[in-house]
Design a protein around this motif. Structure first.
Motif, PDB file in Angstrom:
ATOM      1  N   GLN C 103       0.846  -1.199   0.000  1.00  0.00           N
ATOM      2  CA  GLN C 103       0.000   0.000   0.000  1.00  0.00           C
ATOM      3  C   GLN C 103       0.874   1.239   0.000  1.00  0.00           C
ATOM      4  OE1 GLN C 103      -2.423  -1.005   3.592  1.00  0.00           O
ATOM      5  NE2 GLN C 103      -1.882  -3.011   2.824  1.00  0.00           N
ATOM      6  N   THR C 104       0.238   2.412   0.033  1.00  0.00           N
ATOM      7  CA  THR C 104       1.032   3.636   0.151  1.00  0.00           C
ATOM      8  C   THR C 104       1.882   3.524   1.427  1.00  0.00           C
ATOM      9  OG1 THR C 104      -0.776   4.670   1.336  1.00  0.00           O
ATOM     10  CG2 THR C 104      -0.609   5.164  -1.013  1.00  0.00           C
ATOM     11  N   PRO C 105       3.076   4.048   1.445  1.00  0.00           N
ATOM     12  CA  PRO C 105       3.708   4.954   0.473  1.00  0.00           C
ATOM     13  C   PRO C 105       4.432   4.253  -0.675  1.00  0.00           C
ATOM     14  CG  PRO C 105       5.171   4.655   2.321  1.00  0.00           C
ATOM     15  CD  PRO C 105       3.956   3.815   2.604  1.00  0.00           C
ATOM     16  N   TRP C 106       4.296   2.929  -0.750  1.00  0.00           N
ATOM     17  CA  TRP C 106       5.049   2.192  -1.767  1.00  0.00           C
ATOM     18  C   TRP C 106       4.380   2.303  -3.128  1.00  0.00           C
ATOM     19  CZ3 TRP C 106       9.434   0.619   0.391  1.00  0.00           C
ATOM     20  CH2 TRP C 106       9.440   0.375   1.769  1.00  0.00           C
ATOM     21  N   GLU C 107       5.208   2.384  -4.151  1.00  0.00           N
ATOM     22  CA  GLU C 107       4.689   2.424  -5.511  1.00  0.00           C
ATOM     23  C   GLU C 107       5.260   1.234  -6.287  1.00  0.00           C
ATOM     24  OE1 GLU C 107       5.284   5.038  -9.525  1.00  0.00           O
ATOM     25  OE2 GLU C 107       5.995   5.891  -7.633  1.00  0.00           O
ATOM     26  N   LEU C 108       4.396   0.519  -7.000  1.00  0.00           N
ATOM     27  CA  LEU C 108       4.873  -0.558  -7.873  1.00  0.00           C
ATOM     28  C   LEU C 108       5.145   0.036  -9.244  1.00  0.00           C
ATOM     29  CD1 LEU C 108       2.489  -3.602  -7.137  1.00  0.00           C
ATOM     30  CD2 LEU C 108       4.812  -3.254  -6.306  1.00  0.00           C
ATOM     31  N   SER C 109       6.358  -0.188  -9.759  1.00  0.00           N
ATOM     32  CA  SER C 109       6.665   0.343 -11.088  1.00  0.00           C
ATOM     33  C   SER C 109       7.781  -0.486 -11.720  1.00  0.00           C
ATOM     34  CB  SER C 109       7.053   1.816 -10.980  1.00  0.00           C
ATOM     35  OG  SER C 109       7.108   2.395 -12.262  1.00  0.00           O
ATOM     36  N   GLY C 110       8.218  -0.095 -12.901  1.00  0.00           N
ATOM     37  CA  GLY C 110       9.155  -0.921 -13.662  1.00  0.00           C
ATOM     38  C   GLY C 110      10.617  -0.611 -13.394  1.00  0.00           C
ATOM     39  N   LEU C 111      11.474  -1.416 -14.031  1.00  0.00           N
ATOM     40  CA  LEU C 111      12.924  -1.269 -13.874  1.00  0.00           C
ATOM     41  C   LEU C 111      13.451   0.051 -14.446  1.00  0.00           C
ATOM     42  CD1 LEU C 111      14.267  -4.848 -14.632  1.00  0.00           C
ATOM     43  CD2 LEU C 111      14.778  -3.488 -12.598  1.00  0.00           C
ATOM     44  N   GLY C 112      12.651   0.677 -15.295  1.00  0.00           N
ATOM     45  CA  GLY C 112      13.052   1.983 -15.811  1.00  0.00           C
ATOM     46  C   GLY C 112      13.296   2.960 -14.668  1.00  0.00           C
ATOM     47  N   GLN C 113      12.566   2.762 -13.555  1.00  0.00           N
ATOM     48  CA  GLN C 113      12.708   3.647 -12.394  1.00  0.00           C
ATOM     49  C   GLN C 113      14.073   3.473 -11.719  1.00  0.00           C
ATOM     50  OE1 GLN C 113      10.314   5.913 -11.485  1.00  0.00           O
ATOM     51  NE2 GLN C 113       9.259   5.280 -13.348  1.00  0.00           N
ATOM     52  N   LEU C 114      14.633   2.267 -11.814  1.00  0.00           N
ATOM     53  CA  LEU C 114      15.983   2.050 -11.275  1.00  0.00           C
ATOM     54  C   LEU C 114      17.000   2.808 -12.131  1.00  0.00           C
ATOM     55  CD1 LEU C 114      18.143   0.648  -9.477  1.00  0.00           C
ATOM     56  CD2 LEU C 114      17.989  -1.331 -11.010  1.00  0.00           C
ATOM     57  N   HIS C 115      16.862   2.654 -13.455  1.00  0.00           N
ATOM     58  CA  HIS C 115      17.784   3.353 -14.366  1.00  0.00           C
ATOM     59  C   HIS C 115      17.680   4.863 -14.209  1.00  0.00           C
ATOM     60  CE1 HIS C 115      19.395  -0.066 -16.475  1.00  0.00           C
ATOM     61  NE2 HIS C 115      18.190  -0.562 -16.638  1.00  0.00           N
ATOM     62  N   ASP C 116      16.425   5.330 -14.136  1.00  0.00           N
ATOM     63  CA  ASP C 116      16.192   6.765 -13.992  1.00  0.00           C
ATOM     64  C   ASP C 116      16.873   7.292 -12.725  1.00  0.00           C
ATOM     65  OD1 ASP C 116      14.743   9.284 -14.545  1.00  0.00           O
ATOM     66  OD2 ASP C 116      13.688   8.757 -12.693  1.00  0.00           O
ATOM     67  N   ALA C 117      16.726   6.545 -11.628  1.00  0.00           N
ATOM     68  CA  ALA C 117      17.325   6.966 -10.362  1.00  0.00           C
ATOM     69  C   ALA C 117      18.845   6.933 -10.446  1.00  0.00           C
ATOM     70  CB  ALA C 117      16.842   6.061  -9.228  1.00  0.00           C
ATOM     71  N   ALA C 118      19.386   5.870 -11.039  1.00  0.00           N
ATOM     72  CA  ALA C 118      20.844   5.724 -11.145  1.00  0.00           C
ATOM     73  C   ALA C 118      21.432   6.827 -12.020  1.00  0.00           C
ATOM     74  CB  ALA C 118      21.199   4.355 -11.710  1.00  0.00           C
ATOM     75  N   GLN C 119      20.701   7.181 -13.074  1.00  0.00           N
ATOM     76  CA  GLN C 119      21.184   8.221 -13.985  1.00  0.00           C
ATOM     77  C   GLN C 119      21.199   9.593 -13.334  1.00  0.00           C
ATOM     78  OE1 GLN C 119      22.337   8.148 -17.290  1.00  0.00           O
ATOM     79  NE2 GLN C 119      22.447   5.938 -17.051  1.00  0.00           N
ATOM     80  N   SER C 120      20.178   9.882 -12.529  1.00  0.00           N
ATOM     81  CA  SER C 120      20.034  11.246 -12.035  1.00  0.00           C
ATOM     82  C   SER C 120      20.728  11.486 -10.684  1.00  0.00           C
ATOM     83  CB  SER C 120      18.551  11.630 -11.941  1.00  0.00           C
ATOM     84  OG  SER C 120      17.894  10.760 -11.054  1.00  0.00           O
ATOM     85  N   ALA C 121      20.932  10.422  -9.900  1.00  0.00           N
ATOM     86  CA  ALA C 121      21.544  10.619  -8.584  1.00  0.00           C
ATOM     87  C   ALA C 121      23.059  10.812  -8.708  1.00  0.00           C
ATOM     88  CB  ALA C 121      21.249   9.418  -7.690  1.00  0.00           C
ATOM     89  N   ASP C 122      23.666  11.364  -7.648  1.00  0.00           N
ATOM     90  CA  ASP C 122      25.127  11.478  -7.624  1.00  0.00           C
ATOM     91  C   ASP C 122      25.766  10.134  -7.346  1.00  0.00           C
ATOM     92  OD1 ASP C 122      25.410  14.405  -7.885  1.00  0.00           O
ATOM     93  OD2 ASP C 122      24.235  14.375  -6.028  1.00  0.00           O
ATOM     94  N   ARG C 123      25.041   9.275  -6.620  1.00  0.00           N
ATOM     95  CA  ARG C 123      25.614   7.983  -6.251  1.00  0.00           C
ATOM     96  C   ARG C 123      24.529   6.918  -6.244  1.00  0.00           C
ATOM     97  NH1 ARG C 123      29.339   9.168  -7.224  1.00  0.00           N
ATOM     98  NH2 ARG C 123      30.924   9.746  -5.746  1.00  0.00           N
ATOM     99  N   LEU C 124      24.846   5.752  -6.848  1.00  0.00           N
ATOM    100  CA  LEU C 124      23.980   4.571  -6.741  1.00  0.00           C
ATOM    101  C   LEU C 124      24.651   3.609  -5.785  1.00  0.00           C
ATOM    102  CD1 LEU C 124      21.735   2.524  -7.706  1.00  0.00           C
ATOM    103  CD2 LEU C 124      23.395   1.784  -9.435  1.00  0.00           C
ATOM    104  N   ILE C 125      23.893   3.117  -4.808  1.00  0.00           N
ATOM    105  CA  ILE C 125      24.462   2.107  -3.927  1.00  0.00           C
ATOM    106  C   ILE C 125      23.449   0.986  -3.726  1.00  0.00           C
ATOM    107  CG2 ILE C 125      23.939   3.536  -1.894  1.00  0.00           C
ATOM    108  CD1 ILE C 125      26.576   2.160  -0.700  1.00  0.00           C
ATOM    109  N   CYS C 126      23.938  -0.253  -3.894  1.00  0.00           N
ATOM    110  CA  CYS C 126      23.066  -1.432  -3.833  1.00  0.00           C
ATOM    111  C   CYS C 126      23.383  -2.244  -2.575  1.00  0.00           C
ATOM    112  CB  CYS C 126      23.299  -2.330  -5.052  1.00  0.00           C
ATOM    113  SG  CYS C 126      23.024  -1.505  -6.629  1.00  0.00           S
ATOM    114  N   PHE C 127      22.325  -2.764  -1.949  1.00  0.00           N
ATOM    115  CA  PHE C 127      22.486  -3.637  -0.784  1.00  0.00           C
ATOM    116  C   PHE C 127      21.819  -4.968  -1.072  1.00  0.00           C
ATOM    117  CE2 PHE C 127      23.092   0.550   0.971  1.00  0.00           C
ATOM    118  CZ  PHE C 127      24.083   0.366   1.916  1.00  0.00           C
ATOM    119  N   GLY C 128      22.523  -6.054  -0.749  1.00  0.00           N
ATOM    120  CA  GLY C 128      21.937  -7.376  -0.951  1.00  0.00           C
ATOM    121  C   GLY C 128      22.822  -8.432  -0.329  1.00  0.00           C
ATOM    122  N   GLY C 129      22.478  -9.672  -0.554  1.00  0.00           N
ATOM    123  CA  GLY C 129      23.262 -10.762   0.020  1.00  0.00           C
ATOM    124  C   GLY C 129      22.962 -10.910   1.500  1.00  0.00           C
ATOM    125  N   PRO C 130      23.835 -11.610   2.220  1.00  0.00           N
ATOM    126  CA  PRO C 130      23.559 -11.854   3.640  1.00  0.00           C
ATOM    127  C   PRO C 130      23.763 -10.592   4.489  1.00  0.00           C
ATOM    128  CG  PRO C 130      25.652 -12.854   3.024  1.00  0.00           C
ATOM    129  CD  PRO C 130      25.069 -12.283   1.772  1.00  0.00           C
TER     130      PRO C 130
END
Lengths: 101, 118, 130
Positions: C103-130
């Motif tokens: 529900q809000t505040p979450w929005e479901l959208s496509g992978l284009g939003q990841l690219h858009d964010a990575a392109q426009s931000a100063d830094r992309l940082i990913c978290f995953g794994g254990p």
């Protein structure tokens, strides 16, 4: 620092650290988080490998993960313990962050 | 000027959704004309040797790989060391990829603006 | 500076909490988060249906409070979410499912939003794994 490599898997059960050390650049940084800090276990081959990295490679470990694993008081001299604010600063200091997910 | 993105695929093809979900990032970026390169590293190199997905009732990932150039993702690389360690022959890789040694991979990281390793 | 933060791991992984603590530090240090993007098992962070034991850290709730309090742009990859059973009301109706968990505040959208964010931000940082 060109690329800050971010690891979180244990080097004893996973190849990411080995693979990272093969391709890490001479002016890159390496930040150990989660189980990846186990690479600093005294007496381990992984710790030796890290100590032998070229001097240009900067080594860091996340403070809370060191404390959780009782490794905070036996760090090699070249490894810097970082808290979250310092983690944020490091990510900005590097040109980019490469998380080995 | 768009930022260049290096995607690094490290997982073997038949045991989960990770290789497909990395390719989805590549295809989505290609559709936006972003400069994207793809490097196969570690067990990711097995993706290039046409696995038999049907044997495990899985969708064919190779079709997605072959589609990459159509989406503008044409810079495909593989780690020579990882092929050698696994007894694989680069000339049999599908699709064709450029072999890089460790130093060239370091340079690849340095020359891109963004990296996602999955 | 603007950060794009991508989360690839589920709340039961330590890296999920690490992503939250990093995101909090980004704001505390005076920077901004242009987008949070949740991919792969990271989509479970947006679930309103996860029940956490009372004496454990409730990460989906902590993420929800963080996103709401700072009015952040929090995007959950729709393909990854559908595959893992995290649907919002619209998707539940589209696919004829009984319930929904996003529900809000979450929005479901496509992978284009990841690219858009990575392109426009100063830094992309990913978290995953254990």
């Amino acid at each position: 620092m060109k690329t800050l490599h971010l690891l979180s898997h244990s080097p004893f059960t996973d190849q990411r650290l080995t693979s990272c050390l093969h391709v890490i650049g001479a002016n890159d940084g390496l930040l150990l988080t989660g189980d990846a800090v186990l690479a600093l276990q005294p007496g381990s081959l992984q710790r030796k490998a890290l100590e032998l990295m070229p001097a240009g490679v900067q080594l860091f470990a996340l403070e809370e993960d060191l404390i959780a694993r009782h490794l905070q008081d036996c760090l090699p001299e070249r490894v810097n313990s970082v808290d979250y604010p310092r983690f944020v600063a490091l990510s900005l200091q590097a040109d980019k962050v490469n998380s080995w997910l | 000027m768009s930022k260049s993105l290096l995607l690094v695929s490290r997982h073997a093809p038949c045991s989960g959704s990770t290789p497909r979900e990395l390719l989805d990032i590549a295809l989505a970026g290609g559709a936006f004309d972003l400069p994207i390169s793809l490097l196969f590293l570690d067990d990711g190199v097995f993706q290039l040797f046409t696995p038999n997905f049907a044997a495990l009732e899985q969708k064919n990932l190779s079709a997605n790989l072959q589609a990459l150039p159509m989406f503008g993702v044409e810079q495909l690389y593989v780690a020579e060391r990882c092929l050698r360690d696994r007894g694989l022959d680069s000339t049999k890789a599908q699709p064709a990829v450029q072999c890089l040694d460790d130093a060239a991979i370091s340079a690849l990281y340095a020359s891109h603006d963004l990296v996602i390793t999955l | 500076m603007q950060f794009a933060i991508a989360v690839f791991s589920a709340p039961e992984q330590a890296s999920n909490r690490r992503a939250l603590r990093f995101a909090e530090a980004v704001l505390a240090e005076g920077h901004a988060i242009s987008r949070l993007f949740f991919y792969q098992a990271g989509v479970h962070s947006a679930s309103s249906q996860q029940v956490t034991a009372q004496d454990e850290l409730d990460l989906p709730r902590a993420w929800h409070e963080f996103v709401t309090q700072h009015q952040l742009d929090a995007v959950v990859c729709i393909a990854a979410a559908l595959r893992r059973g995290q649907l919002n009301q619209a998707e539940a109706e589209r696919y004829n499912r009984d319930g929904y968990s996003v529900q809000t505040p979450w929005e479901l959208s496509g992978l284009g939003q990841l690219h858009d964010a990575a392109q426009s931000a100063d830094r992309l940082i990913c978290f995953g794994g254990p």
